[in-house]
Design a protein around this motif. Structure first.
Motif, PDB file in Angstrom:
ATOM      1  N   ASN A  66       0.860  -1.174   0.000  1.00 34.14           N
ATOM      2  CA  ASN A  66       0.000   0.000   0.000  1.00 34.14           C
ATOM      3  C   ASN A  66       0.904   1.235   0.000  1.00 34.14           C
ATOM      4  O   ASN A  66       2.069   1.170   0.389  1.00 34.14           O
ATOM      5  CB  ASN A  66      -0.996  -0.005   1.164  1.00 34.14           C
ATOM      6  CG  ASN A  66      -0.357   0.179   2.514  1.00 34.14           C
ATOM      7  OD1 ASN A  66       0.222   1.234   2.795  1.00 34.14           O
ATOM      8  ND2 ASN A  66      -0.431  -0.846   3.362  1.00 34.14           N
ATOM      9  N   ARG A  67       0.350   2.312  -0.468  1.00 34.66           N
ATOM     10  CA  ARG A  67       1.133   3.536  -0.684  1.00 34.66           C
ATOM     11  C   ARG A  67       1.861   3.998   0.579  1.00 34.66           C
ATOM     12  O   ARG A  67       3.051   4.288   0.552  1.00 34.66           O
ATOM     13  CB  ARG A  67       0.225   4.643  -1.211  1.00 34.66           C
ATOM     14  CG  ARG A  67       0.961   5.918  -1.587  1.00 34.66           C
ATOM     15  CD  ARG A  67       0.011   7.020  -2.044  1.00 34.66           C
ATOM     16  NE  ARG A  67      -0.926   6.587  -3.046  1.00 34.66           N
ATOM     17  CZ  ARG A  67      -0.711   6.618  -4.366  1.00 34.66           C
ATOM     18  NH1 ARG A  67       0.430   7.055  -4.828  1.00 34.66           N
ATOM     19  NH2 ARG A  67      -1.635   6.211  -5.204  1.00 34.66           N
ATOM     20  N   ASP A  68       1.170   4.071   1.694  1.00 35.37           N
ATOM     21  CA  ASP A  68       1.786   4.569   2.924  1.00 35.37           C
ATOM     22  C   ASP A  68       2.919   3.677   3.400  1.00 35.37           C
ATOM     23  O   ASP A  68       3.970   4.168   3.825  1.00 35.37           O
ATOM     24  CB  ASP A  68       0.735   4.723   4.028  1.00 35.37           C
ATOM     25  CG  ASP A  68      -0.274   5.822   3.725  1.00 35.37           C
ATOM     26  OD1 ASP A  68       0.037   6.718   2.903  1.00 35.37           O
ATOM     27  OD2 ASP A  68      -1.377   5.777   4.303  1.00 35.37           O
ATOM     28  N   ALA A  69       2.707   2.357   3.338  1.00 38.39           N
ATOM     29  CA  ALA A  69       3.756   1.429   3.770  1.00 38.39           C
ATOM     30  C   ALA A  69       4.989   1.543   2.885  1.00 38.39           C
ATOM     31  O   ALA A  69       6.123   1.534   3.374  1.00 38.39           O
ATOM     32  CB  ALA A  69       3.225   0.001   3.773  1.00 38.39           C
ATOM     33  N   GLU A 120       5.955   4.176   1.159  1.00 35.03           N
ATOM     34  CA  GLU A 120       6.623   5.452   1.429  1.00 35.03           C
ATOM     35  C   GLU A 120       7.436   5.377   2.723  1.00 35.03           C
ATOM     36  O   GLU A 120       8.559   5.869   2.783  1.00 35.03           O
ATOM     37  CB  GLU A 120       5.610   6.595   1.478  1.00 35.03           C
ATOM     38  CG  GLU A 120       4.937   6.875   0.147  1.00 35.03           C
ATOM     39  CD  GLU A 120       5.915   7.099  -0.995  1.00 35.03           C
ATOM     40  OE1 GLU A 120       6.905   7.844  -0.828  1.00 35.03           O
ATOM     41  OE2 GLU A 120       5.692   6.516  -2.078  1.00 35.03           O
ATOM     42  N   GLU A 121       6.864   4.759   3.754  1.00 38.47           N
ATOM     43  CA  GLU A 121       7.599   4.614   5.010  1.00 38.47           C
ATOM     44  C   GLU A 121       8.813   3.695   4.818  1.00 38.47           C
ATOM     45  O   GLU A 121       9.890   3.966   5.352  1.00 38.47           O
ATOM     46  CB  GLU A 121       6.688   4.070   6.107  1.00 38.47           C
ATOM     47  CG  GLU A 121       7.368   4.036   7.460  1.00 38.47           C
ATOM     48  CD  GLU A 121       6.458   3.568   8.587  1.00 38.47           C
ATOM     49  OE1 GLU A 121       7.003   3.287   9.670  1.00 38.47           O
ATOM     50  OE2 GLU A 121       5.231   3.481   8.400  1.00 38.47           O
ATOM     51  N   ARG A 129       7.332   0.489  -5.722  1.00 34.83           N
ATOM     52  CA  ARG A 129       6.483   1.671  -5.863  1.00 34.83           C
ATOM     53  C   ARG A 129       6.046   1.835  -7.320  1.00 34.83           C
ATOM     54  O   ARG A 129       4.886   2.152  -7.594  1.00 34.83           O
ATOM     55  CB  ARG A 129       7.219   2.925  -5.363  1.00 34.83           C
ATOM     56  CG  ARG A 129       6.357   4.167  -5.438  1.00 34.83           C
ATOM     57  CD  ARG A 129       6.817   5.285  -4.543  1.00 34.83           C
ATOM     58  NE  ARG A 129       8.014   5.931  -5.018  1.00 34.83           N
ATOM     59  CZ  ARG A 129       8.539   7.021  -4.447  1.00 34.83           C
ATOM     60  NH1 ARG A 129       7.956   7.571  -3.382  1.00 34.83           N
ATOM     61  NH2 ARG A 129       9.633   7.560  -4.911  1.00 34.83           N
TER      62      ARG A 129
END
Length: 190
Positions: free
Chosen positions: A28-31, A33-34, A63
């Motif tokens: 998922n996008r947030d994971a 990015e982190e 990504r």
């Protein structure tokens, strides 16, 4: 094994890489990015840690693959730079070679991907993750011989390790290869 890899004695860098790798799995996008932030911090903590560079490369590529990239070209270039640095630091590390295979295949350099992945499975013959990526890369490569060899590899590892965490991916790869051959019912079954 120790002669093949370039590990780190920097526990902060090692911990950051482990956390980044764990975050990269639930796509998922947030994971992602982190995970990129953590892997970048690991590279800063120990610039000579090949695993940190390889993790950074893999996450940049993930990504792109996942469709979360705001600049695909830039992320691909960052993945290539990171995996190139990892390979300079640890040219015989099977995990680095597997990451090279992932990056090269996803930027369209199938020959380099196959070369890296063949070397990875030569060095670590029980690394089924690398075998699966090799099977995928050969099958997607576009020629009939590669397609047949890739399918054979995927069939062999599915029979050998039916409970491996990568099994869903391997069936997905088989689905795509069947689709490439026009075997759409088989593709749906896989």
């Amino acid at each position: 094994q120790r002669t093949r890899t370039r590990d780190t004695e920097n526990l902060t860098a090692w911990e950051l890489v482990q956390r980044a790798r764990a975050l990269n799995l639930p796509v998922n996008r947030d994971a992602i990015e982190e995970a990129l932030q953590l892997a970048g911090r690991a590279v800063q903590a120990d610039p000579s840690y090949a695993g940190a560079h390889a993790s950074l490369a893999s996450i940049y590529m993930q990504r792109v693959i996942s469709g979360f990239s705001k600049d695909v070209y830039q992320d691909r270039q960052a993945a290539i730079a990171a995996v190139t640095r990892a390979a300079e630091l640890a040219p015989n590390d099977p995990a680095v070679l597997r990451t090279q295979g992932k990056v090269w295949s996803n930027v369209g350099n199938n020959d380099r991907a196959v070369e890296a992945l063949r070397r990875a499975v030569e060095l670590a013959p029980f690394d089924f993750h690398s075998w699966g990526r090799l099977g995928r890369t050969l099958a997607y490569g576009g020629d009939e011989a590669g397609l047949e060899e890739g399918q054979a590899i995927l069939d062999r590892i599915l029979a050998s390790v039916p409970n491996h965490p990568m099994v869903p991916y391997w069936y997905y790869f088989k689905s795509n290869t069947a689709s490439l051959q026009g075997r759409h019912e088989d593709a749906a079954d896989f």
